[in-house]
Design an enzyme around this catalytic site. Structure first.
Site, short mmCIF file in Angstrom:
data_model
loop_
_atom_site.label_atom_id
_atom_site.label_comp_id
_atom_site.label_asym_id
_atom_site.label_seq_id
_atom_site.Cartn_x
_atom_site.Cartn_y
_atom_site.Cartn_z
N GLU A 44 8.91 -4.37 10.56
CA GLU A 44 9.34 -3.06 10.04
C GLU A 44 9.87 -2.17 11.15
O GLU A 44 9.19 -1.97 12.18
CB GLU A 44 8.17 -2.38 9.30
CG GLU A 44 8.59 -1.01 8.74
CD GLU A 44 7.66 -0.43 7.69
OE1 GLU A 44 6.71 -1.12 7.25
OE2 GLU A 44 7.89 0.74 7.31
N ASP A 57 0.83 -1.21 0.00
CA ASP A 57 0.00 0.00 0.00
C ASP A 57 0.87 1.26 0.00
O ASP A 57 0.35 2.38 -0.06
CB ASP A 57 -1.04 -0.01 1.13
CG ASP A 57 -0.42 -0.08 2.50
OD1 ASP A 57 0.81 -0.19 2.62
OD2 ASP A 57 -1.20 -0.02 3.49
N SER A 58 2.20 1.08 -0.02
CA SER A 58 3.10 2.21 -0.28
C SER A 58 2.80 2.78 -1.67
O SER A 58 3.21 3.90 -2.00
CB SER A 58 4.57 1.79 -0.17
OG SER A 58 4.81 0.61 -0.90
N ASP A 96 -1.23 -5.98 -0.37
CA ASP A 96 -1.65 -5.36 0.90
C ASP A 96 -3.15 -5.10 0.91
O ASP A 96 -3.70 -4.61 -0.09
CB ASP A 96 -0.95 -4.00 1.06
CG ASP A 96 0.28 -4.07 1.94
OD1 ASP A 96 0.39 -5.02 2.74
OD2 ASP A 96 1.13 -3.17 1.82
N LYS A 123 -1.49 -9.31 2.58
CA LYS A 123 -0.76 -8.89 3.78
C LYS A 123 -1.63 -7.92 4.54
O LYS A 123 -2.33 -7.09 3.93
CB LYS A 123 0.57 -8.22 3.40
CG LYS A 123 1.32 -7.67 4.61
CD LYS A 123 2.79 -7.36 4.32
CE LYS A 123 3.05 -6.03 3.67
NZ LYS A 123 2.59 -4.85 4.44
N GLU A 165 -1.78 -5.51 8.44
CA GLU A 165 -0.97 -4.96 9.53
C GLU A 165 -1.61 -5.22 10.89
O GLU A 165 -2.84 -5.21 11.02
CB GLU A 165 -0.83 -3.44 9.35
CG GLU A 165 -0.04 -3.07 8.12
CD GLU A 165 0.17 -1.56 7.96
OE1 GLU A 165 -0.19 -0.79 8.88
OE2 GLU A 165 0.70 -1.16 6.92
O1 KIV Z 1 3.50 -1.14 1.48
C1 KIV Z 1 4.67 -1.52 1.52
O2 KIV Z 1 5.49 -1.20 0.67
C2 KIV Z 1 5.08 -2.37 2.63
C3 KIV Z 1 6.54 -2.64 2.80
C4 KIV Z 1 7.18 -1.47 3.42
C5 KIV Z 1 6.78 -3.88 3.57
O3 KIV Z 1 4.26 -2.80 3.39
#
Ligand code: KIV
Length: 258
Positions: free
Chosen positions: A182, A44-45, A83, A113, A115
């Site tokens: 992280e 989600d970056s 994510d 994924k 959190e």
């Molecule tokens: O969204 C992302 O890029 C991440 C990484 C930093 C692990 O979750």
């Protein structure tokens, strides 16, 4: 044959380090897959690196699905993990099931994924994995909680470290196949890595994890700003700017096309 979640666990046992990178589009996904990256994370970056949002919070499920489909078309080998965006899984296990189901059905990615640790998130992971949805956990600095935690290193006190250890164990017991650690102290990451049978994938968590992940824009030197633990292996901001300037000059001087 593409990488499987079982293979990742075997690689931990064999102490073969796992390589993970983010991708958000077809072209980069294809290149990093051809280069042999094991896990391709549609993180989600995406919200900040590609869509220009300030944080990951505004990203919608439809936005990440769109990018994950493009990544899927570029990848033949790596395991694709997507994510779940903020508030597409935290409300209830049912909401998580609905969102994760859309990821697997609509994009062809193999895993999601999410959190956070326990108790709530471990219960959600347990339901997802019972339904056959592979889940990667993510603890320590969790960017979706930026307004609570900031972007600071986590797990610096004994109490905070104990909580991250407990969260990691709870996620493993709930059926997660791997956990991103992280921005936590290296010795804490080493402890967690030793305690777990599933692989830990570190980002800003020192060298003792079973694998490492970076945001590809940071690795390529494309990000406007990057976290202190990221390493740029190229400077594409400079390369792209120079190429565009060279092209502009040649057009203005009637040198291109010849
Ligand atoms: O969204 C992302 O890029 C991440 C990484 C930093 C692990 O979750």
């Amino acid at each position: 044959m593409s990488v499987t979640t079982h293979q990742l666990i075997q690689w931990k046992q064999q102490q073969r380090p796992i390589v993970a990178l983010t991708a958000y589009d077809y072209a980069i996904a294809q290149l990093i897959d051809l280069a042999g990256v094991d896990i391709i994370l549609v993180g989600d970056s995406l919200a900040m690196t590609v869509l220009g949002y300030e944080t990951t919070l505004p990203l919608t499920l439809d936005e990440i699905l769109h990018h994950a489909k493009a990544v899927r078309r570029g990848v033949k080998q790596g395991l694709i993990v997507v994510d779940l965006p903020f508030l597409t899984y935290q409300e209830s296990p049912q909401q998580a099931m609905h969102s994760a189901g859309r990821v697997l059905k609509e994009t062809g990615a193999q895993a999601v994924k999410l959190e956070g640790g326990y108790p709530a998130m471990a219960a959600t992971v347990s339901q997802l994995t019972s339904a056959g949805i592979p889940v990667m956990g993510h603890v320590g600095l969790t960017p979706q909680s930026v307004h609570q935690l900031g972007y600071k290193k986590q797990g610096k006190t004994a109490q905070a470290a104990d909580r991250i250890i407990a969260e990691s164990i709870a996620l493993q017991e709930a059926g997660a196949f791997a956990i991103v650690l992280e921005h936590i102290p290296a010795d804490l990451a080493a402890q967690i890595t030793q305690k777990l049978t599933i692989p830990t994938i570190g980002i800003g968590a020192g060298p003792h994890c079973d694998g490492q992940v970076l945001v590809t824009s940071d690795l390529l030197g494309l990000s406007e700003k990057q976290p202190p633990f990221a390493k740029a292996y190229a400077n594409l901001r400079e390369t792209i700017t120079q190429a565009v300037k060279d092209y502009s000059l040649e057009v203005r001087e009637s040198k291109f096309p010849e």
